[in-house]
Scaffold this motif. Structure first.
Motif, PDB file in Angstrom:
ATOM      1  N   VAL A  73     -17.776 -14.989  31.569  1.00 33.17           N
ATOM      2  CA  VAL A  73     -18.735 -15.900  32.387  1.00 33.17           C
ATOM      3  C   VAL A  73     -19.977 -15.437  32.458  1.00 33.17           C
ATOM      4  O   VAL A  73     -21.108 -16.129  32.445  1.00 33.17           O
ATOM      5  CB  VAL A  73     -18.026 -16.091  33.791  1.00 33.17           C
ATOM      6  CG1 VAL A  73     -18.995 -16.708  34.870  1.00 33.17           C
ATOM      7  CG2 VAL A  73     -16.738 -16.975  33.883  1.00 33.17           C
ATOM      8  N   GLY A  74     -20.021 -14.112  32.585  1.00 33.16           N
ATOM      9  CA  GLY A  74     -21.259 -13.336  32.525  1.00 33.16           C
ATOM     10  C   GLY A  74     -22.289 -13.558  31.056  1.00 33.16           C
ATOM     11  O   GLY A  74     -23.299 -13.899  31.318  1.00 33.16           O
TER      12      GLY A  74
ATOM     13  N   THR B 248      -1.692  -4.319  35.761  1.00 39.35           N
ATOM     14  CA  THR B 248      -2.664  -4.148  34.846  1.00 39.35           C
ATOM     15  C   THR B 248      -3.046  -5.234  33.972  1.00 39.35           C
ATOM     16  O   THR B 248      -4.192  -5.311  33.542  1.00 39.35           O
ATOM     17  CB  THR B 248      -2.110  -2.836  33.718  1.00 39.35           C
ATOM     18  OG1 THR B 248      -1.688  -1.703  34.700  1.00 39.35           O
ATOM     19  CG2 THR B 248      -3.043  -2.545  32.566  1.00 39.35           C
ATOM     20  N   THR B 249      -1.853  -5.982  33.576  1.00 39.39           N
ATOM     21  CA  THR B 249      -2.547  -7.202  32.810  1.00 39.39           C
ATOM     22  C   THR B 249      -3.369  -8.125  33.543  1.00 39.39           C
ATOM     23  O   THR B 249      -4.257  -8.719  33.084  1.00 39.39           O
ATOM     24  CB  THR B 249      -0.947  -7.925  32.349  1.00 39.39           C
ATOM     25  OG1 THR B 249      -0.220  -7.073  31.493  1.00 39.39           O
ATOM     26  CG2 THR B 249      -1.196  -8.926  31.485  1.00 39.39           C
TER      27      THR B 249
ATOM     28  N   LEU C 278      -7.161  -9.275  32.616  1.00 35.83           N
ATOM     29  CA  LEU C 278      -7.677 -10.872  32.581  1.00 35.83           C
ATOM     30  C   LEU C 278      -8.748 -11.189  33.220  1.00 35.83           C
ATOM     31  O   LEU C 278      -9.561 -11.917  32.823  1.00 35.83           O
ATOM     32  CB  LEU C 278      -6.193 -11.559  32.863  1.00 35.83           C
ATOM     33  CG  LEU C 278      -6.309 -13.181  32.829  1.00 35.83           C
ATOM     34  CD1 LEU C 278      -6.817 -13.513  31.295  1.00 35.83           C
ATOM     35  CD2 LEU C 278      -5.108 -14.059  33.293  1.00 35.83           C
ATOM     36  N   VAL C 279      -8.852 -10.757  34.420  1.00 33.42           N
ATOM     37  CA  VAL C 279     -10.069 -11.033  35.504  1.00 33.42           C
ATOM     38  C   VAL C 279     -11.050 -10.400  34.758  1.00 33.42           C
ATOM     39  O   VAL C 279     -12.331 -11.080  34.848  1.00 33.42           O
ATOM     40  CB  VAL C 279      -9.709 -10.327  36.838  1.00 33.42           C
ATOM     41  CG1 VAL C 279     -10.796 -10.534  37.637  1.00 33.42           C
ATOM     42  CG2 VAL C 279      -8.383 -11.006  37.468  1.00 33.42           C
ATOM     43  N   ALA C 280     -10.993  -9.141  34.331  1.00 36.15           N
ATOM     44  CA  ALA C 280     -12.255  -8.487  33.756  1.00 36.15           C
ATOM     45  C   ALA C 280     -12.790  -9.556  32.575  1.00 36.15           C
ATOM     46  O   ALA C 280     -13.943  -9.430  32.394  1.00 36.15           O
ATOM     47  CB  ALA C 280     -11.807  -7.097  33.329  1.00 36.15           C
ATOM     48  N   ALA C 281     -11.755  -9.923  31.720  1.00 34.30           N
ATOM     49  CA  ALA C 281     -12.029 -10.522  30.552  1.00 34.30           C
ATOM     50  C   ALA C 281     -12.812 -12.026  30.970  1.00 34.30           C
ATOM     51  O   ALA C 281     -14.113 -12.187  30.242  1.00 34.30           O
ATOM     52  CB  ALA C 281     -11.044 -10.911  29.838  1.00 34.30           C
TER      53      ALA C 281
END
Length: 257
Positions: free
Chosen positions: A243-244, A230-231, A235-238
């Motif tokens: 970046v977006g 989950t962590t 982190l990837v989503a953040a």
């Protein structure tokens, strides 16, 4: 009346034959015999006290021996008389047969009574005669069992054949002593003695895991693994969001030139 019987006497046949020819032995074995002696012609003369039923009497008589076949057979003829009670006569054959270390005495004959004795009945008289003969045989057996009897002159005693002499002993040399067993030589100096064998340690029993503990560990491990995943996703989503956002503001929102 006829009488017959058989008796086993524990003595050799020659000894029994000699005893039946001995006046002293006959007198000692005949019940109520007061006197018995040998006459000049080889017969026997004597006096016997007799009790038959209610009659008590003393009978004087003689006995002659004939048809002698030593030491196996003879015939005896006897007669007795009492002036008041009467008397009787009879004859019989006596045979001696070897039976191991003993002798079987068989007798058979016939007896006749007269006077008052004949009035008592044959059954009573026969019982008295048989009892007298049986007592004589028992007394003879006891007498011969206690002391030996020499055979008559000219009659070889019946003895067992002599045992063969044992051969002389052969001298034997003593056996040579066996070769002694030598002791093992001592170890040379400087050579260490062999190490003692190390005892084998007992094999440890493997521990059996507790099923409950294993289940609890799996739960904890699963929880830890899920938290880590989950962590990482967050982190990837953040990063993607950051970046977006940068691309949006730098490229799409740039002022026109």
């Amino acid at each position: 009346m006829d009488i017959s019987g058989s008796h086993r006497i524990p003595a050799a046949r020659a000894a029994v034959w000699a005893a039946l020819r001995d006046p002293e032995t006959l007198r000692a074995c005949l019940p109520d015999c007061e006197r018995l002696e040998r006459t000049d012609d080889g017969a026997f003369a004597g006096i016997i006290a007799v009790k038959v039923g209610p009659i008590r009497t003393r009978i004087s008589g003689t006995a002659e021996i004939s048809a002698i076949d030593a030491p196996s057979r003879f015939v005896v003829s006897a007669r007795g008389e009492d002036a008041a009670a009467g008397g009787g006569e009879g004859s019989g054959e006596v045979t001696l047969e070897e039976n191991g270390d003993a002798t079987v005495l068989d007798y058979s004959g016939r007896v006749e009574a007269h006077g008052k004795l004949s009035q008592l009945g044959q059954r009573l008289l026969s019982g008295v005669f048989r009892k007298t003969i049986e007592t004589f045989a028992e007394n003879l057996s006891a007498r011969l069992a206690g002391a030996g009897f020499a055979a008559e002159p000219g009659l070889a005693p019946e003895t067992s054949p002599p045992l063969p002499e044992a051969p002389p002993l052969v001298h034997e040399e003593p056996a040579e002593p066996s070769t002694p067993v030598l002791d093992a030589p001592p170890l040379s100096p400087g050579v260490p003695p062999p190490a003692p064998e190390t005892p084998i340690a007992p094999t440890a029993t493997p521990a059996v895991p507790d099923p409950a503990a294993i289940a609890a560990a799996d739960v904890v491990e699963g929880q830890a693994t899920g938290s880590s995943v989950t962590t990482r996703i967050m982190l990837v989503a953040a990063i993607v969001v950051v970046v977006g956002a940068l691309i949006y503001y730098m490229l799409l929102q740039a002022p026109p030139g």
